[in-house]
Design a protein around this motif. Structure first.
Motif, PDB file in Angstrom:
ATOM      1  N   ALA A  15       0.832  -1.207   0.000  1.00 48.78           N
ATOM      2  CA  ALA A  15       0.000   0.000   0.000  1.00 48.78           C
ATOM      3  C   ALA A  15       0.865   1.255   0.000  1.00 48.78           C
ATOM      4  O   ALA A  15       0.547   2.245  -0.673  1.00 48.78           O
ATOM      5  CB  ALA A  15      -0.921  -0.009   1.217  1.00 48.78           C
ATOM      6  N   LEU A  16       1.971   1.225   0.725  1.00 48.40           N
ATOM      7  CA  LEU A  16       2.889   2.362   0.748  1.00 48.40           C
ATOM      8  C   LEU A  16       3.503   2.595  -0.623  1.00 48.40           C
ATOM      9  O   LEU A  16       3.584   3.741  -1.103  1.00 48.40           O
ATOM     10  CB  LEU A  16       3.982   2.120   1.785  1.00 48.40           C
ATOM     11  N   ILE A  17       3.938   1.530  -1.272  1.00 47.34           N
ATOM     12  CA  ILE A  17       4.554   1.667  -2.589  1.00 47.34           C
ATOM     13  C   ILE A  17       3.565   2.226  -3.603  1.00 47.34           C
ATOM     14  O   ILE A  17       3.923   3.037  -4.464  1.00 47.34           O
ATOM     15  CB  ILE A  17       5.136   0.315  -3.036  1.00 47.34           C
ATOM     16  N   SER A  18       2.315   1.834  -3.504  1.00 51.19           N
ATOM     17  CA  SER A  18       1.288   2.406  -4.373  1.00 51.19           C
ATOM     18  C   SER A  18       1.167   3.910  -4.157  1.00 51.19           C
ATOM     19  O   SER A  18       0.996   4.680  -5.105  1.00 51.19           O
ATOM     20  CB  SER A  18      -0.051   1.716  -4.105  1.00 51.19           C
ATOM     21  N   GLU A  19       1.283   4.344  -2.913  1.00 48.37           N
ATOM     22  CA  GLU A  19       1.214   5.773  -2.591  1.00 48.37           C
ATOM     23  C   GLU A  19       2.446   6.525  -3.109  1.00 48.37           C
ATOM     24  O   GLU A  19       2.369   7.709  -3.461  1.00 48.37           O
ATOM     25  CB  GLU A  19       1.106   5.945  -1.067  1.00 48.37           C
ATOM     26  N   LEU A  20       3.583   5.823  -3.182  1.00 50.13           N
ATOM     27  CA  LEU A  20       4.843   6.445  -3.602  1.00 50.13           C
ATOM     28  C   LEU A  20       5.129   6.206  -5.081  1.00 50.13           C
ATOM     29  O   LEU A  20       6.280   6.111  -5.489  1.00 50.13           O
ATOM     30  CB  LEU A  20       5.996   5.877  -2.760  1.00 50.13           C
ATOM     31  N   ARG A  21       4.087   6.150  -5.887  1.00 45.78           N
ATOM     32  CA  ARG A  21       4.271   5.794  -7.302  1.00 45.78           C
ATOM     33  C   ARG A  21       5.059   6.828  -8.096  1.00 45.78           C
ATOM     34  O   ARG A  21       5.529   6.532  -9.203  1.00 45.78           O
ATOM     35  CB  ARG A  21       2.920   5.526  -7.968  1.00 45.78           C
ATOM     36  N   ASP A  22       5.220   8.038  -7.566  1.00 44.75           N
ATOM     37  CA  ASP A  22       6.032   9.042  -8.250  1.00 44.75           C
ATOM     38  C   ASP A  22       7.505   8.940  -7.883  1.00 44.75           C
ATOM     39  O   ASP A  22       8.326   9.727  -8.389  1.00 44.75           O
ATOM     40  CB  ASP A  22       5.521  10.454  -7.911  1.00 44.75           C
ATOM     41  N   CYS A  23       7.852   8.000  -7.016  1.00 46.23           N
ATOM     42  CA  CYS A  23       9.240   7.807  -6.591  1.00 46.23           C
ATOM     43  C   CYS A  23       9.854   6.617  -7.324  1.00 46.23           C
ATOM     44  O   CYS A  23       9.152   5.763  -7.861  1.00 46.23           O
ATOM     45  CB  CYS A  23       9.305   7.565  -5.084  1.00 46.23           C
ATOM     46  N   ARG A  24      11.177   6.566  -7.307  1.00 47.22           N
ATOM     47  CA  ARG A  24      11.887   5.394  -7.816  1.00 47.22           C
ATOM     48  C   ARG A  24      12.143   4.458  -6.633  1.00 47.22           C
ATOM     49  O   ARG A  24      12.841   4.826  -5.697  1.00 47.22           O
ATOM     50  CB  ARG A  24      13.197   5.807  -8.479  1.00 47.22           C
TER      51      ARG A  24
END
Length: 302
Positions: A15-24
Motif C-alpha cells: 500500500a505504501l509503494i502504491s502511494e509512492l508511485r512518483d518515486c523510484r
C-alpha cells in the motif's frame, strides 16, 4: 525521490509503494520477479542486499520486514525467527547506510506498541517511561527494544531515524481485521478475555499517509506511535465491528482457551496499550480516520 524498501510485498508495504508511485523504488524480496510484477513498473526488485555496496544515491530507506509475531506459538525456535527476521536485516541496512559516502537523509524502521508491555488503561505517548519489570520479562518489548536500538545506530548528522511503533493496522484484505471478519460475519464474534485490554488501532490509509508524512518532515525523528488518536477497549472494538456488520454480539473468547491454543503469544491478544500518537499530531499530521466506527464503515463499505 529514490527509496529502498524492505517488506514491500506485505500489505502495509505494498500500500505504501502504491502511494509512492512518483518515486523510484527498490525493494528487497525473496522472489524479485514476482515482486516486480506485483508492485508495478516503477519498482525494481533485488533478491540480495549484497547487490548494493552502500546506499549512495538513495534518499531514504524504509524497513518494514519481519516474521509475523502472532501467527504461531512462541517456541524457542519461533522466538529466534521473530527476533532475527527483524534484527538481522536492520543490522545489514544500518551497515549499508554507514558505508555510504552520501547516506540517505532518512531511515524509517519498524517497531510496535508492544514495546510498552501491558499498561492497562494508562495513556501512553512516546515519552512513556517503560517499567523495569516489562523490560526484564516481556518478549514483545525485548524484540522491539533491540530492533529500535539497532536502527538508531544509523543516526548521524546526515541521517535521521524514525521508529514506527505500530498498533493494529486495519485493512479489509490483510492483517488482523481480515482474520476477524469470517467469524464476525457468521455472528460468532465477541470480545477476547474480559475485553478491558486496550486496542491501539490505525486505518491502513492513515498508516501509509503517516509514513509518507515522516518521510517528508525533516524535523521528524525518534519513535512515533502509529495509532489512531482514539484507542478503545477490546470489548468496544468487538461491539463496534459486530454493529458495523449488522451481526449479533453475545459470544466471547475466554482467556484460558487462548492460552491453551497460543501459549505465551496469547499475551498479544489479552494485553494492550492505550497508545496515542502525540508526536505525529504535534508535528501537524491529520488523521482521516480518527474514530473506529467511521474507520470500519470506510473499510467494510467498499
Amino acid at each position: 525521490m529514490k527509496i529502498f524498501i524492505t517488506g514491500g510485498t506485505g500489505f502495509i508495504g505494498s500500500a505504501l509503494i502504491s502511494e509512492l508511485r512518483d518515486c523510484r523504488i527498490t525493494v528487497l524480496s525473496r522472489d524479485p520477479a514476482r515482486a516486480s510484477e506485483q508492485l508495478g513498473s516503477h519498482v525494481q526488485a533485488i533478491g540480495d542486499l549484497d547487490q548494493l555496496a552502500s546506499f549512495d544515491g538513495y534518499d531514504a530507506v524504509i524497513n518494514l520486514a519481519g516474521e509475523p509475531i502472532i501467527n504461531k506459538r512462541w517456541t524457542p525456535r519461533q522466538k529466534a525467527l521473530i527476533c532475527e527476521s527483524r534484527w538481522q536485516i536492520t543490522r545489514q541496512l544500518v551497515a549499508k547506510i554507514q558505508a555510504s559516502a552520501q547516506p540517505p537523509h532518512t531511515f524509517i524502521s519498524g517497531s510496535a506498541v508492544g514495546i510498552y508491555g501491558d499498561q492497562h488503561d494508562t495513556v501512553i505517548d512516546e515519552h512513556f517511561d517503560i517499567p523495569a519489570h516489562v523490560a526484564a520479562d516481556d518478549f514483545a518489548h525485548h524484540v522491539c527494544q533491540q530492533w529500535e536500538n539497532i536502527a538508531r545506530e544509523a543516526e548521524s548528522d546526515a541521517t535521521r531515524v524514525c521508529l514506527l511503533r505500530t498498533g493494529i493496522v486495519l485493512a479489509k484484505h490483510g492483517g488482523a481485521l481480515a482474520k476477524m471478519l469470517p467469524p464476525y460475519r457468521l455472528g460468532l464474534g465477541g470480545p477476547i478475555g474480559d475485553g478491558k485490554q486496550y486496542f491501539p488501532w490505525i486505518h491502513l490509509d492513515d498508516m501509509v499517509r503517516a509514513i509518507t508524512f515522516l518521510l517528508h518532515t525533516q524535523d521528524a525523528q525518534g519513535p512515533f506511535n502509529m495509532t489512531a488518536p482514539d484507542p478503545i477497549p477490546n470489548k468496544v472494538f468487538s461491539r463496534t465491528l459486530a454493529r458495523t456488520l449488522h451481526r449479533p454480539h453475545f459470544l466471547f473468547t475466554p482467556a484460558f482457551a487462548l492460552k491453551l491454543a497460543l501459549g505465551e503469544s496469547a499475551s498479544l491478544l489479552l494485553e494492550g496499550q492505550r497508545a496515542i500518537p502525540m508526536k505525529l499530531t504535534t508535528l501537524g499530521f491529520e488523521f482521516h480516520h480518527r474514530h473506529l466506527s467511521q474507520a470500519l464503515t470506510d473499510l467494510l463499505s467498499h
